[in-house]
Scaffold this motif. Sequence first.
Motif: not given
Length: 225
Positions: A200-217
């Motif tokens: 079904t494709g790539q994990n959509p969270l991958m662009p945030y790998q290694g980045r601060e979780v607060t950024e994604l929040v």
Amino acid sequence: MGTTRRYRGWGIRRAAIVSIIALLLAACSIGTSDESTTQAQADVPVGKIEAYYSPIGSVSELAELSTAVLIGEFAGVKTEVFVQPPDSDEVMAGVDPLVETVYDGWVFRPVEWIKGGGVDELVVRVPSALRDVNSGKLISRLIPNSYPISEADVGHRYLLFLSDRYTKEYGLWNFYSSPYGAAEVGGDGRLKVADILTGTGQNPLMPYQGREVTELVNVLRASRP
């Protein structure tokens, strides 16, 4: 050990794997009644499984479709929180063996809510075994290999995308858009995203790998209507 099988949304279609089960029964000793539970389980084959849904284009879409989005602390495992009986068409057809699916529950305590709220604990169901209805013997242990979580990870924190769409009557939750429903939040506050590529494709969270979780929040909060 065992093979990897895919099931949509953890809903196992047992009629499609009856022949596999028959082979497992023929090839494996389940154990006698006087054996310990641990020994009996050790004698049962393991099936590694991964769930899948339709492709998700972005984390914003993933959050929109989820009932709850939060950072939660893994608190442990509750065993046998739900047992799914055989499909009615299997019962009517007299399929042998009749197989039920046992689900364990992964318990999370909310740390920060992004969407949803109002509860102190969430139990996310995951399939853990196939069991013969009549004898109660295990046919196969099921190991979800799509999440970076095990019983050794109690106390770790995860960004969770959950749905109760199919489990409201049981008071349980599912990871939404498996296997993309969980990503670990490291001790340094950075995301550890499983690099999973399924049909079904790539994990959509991958662009945030290694980045601060607060950024994604912050991205998720900003995308909410």
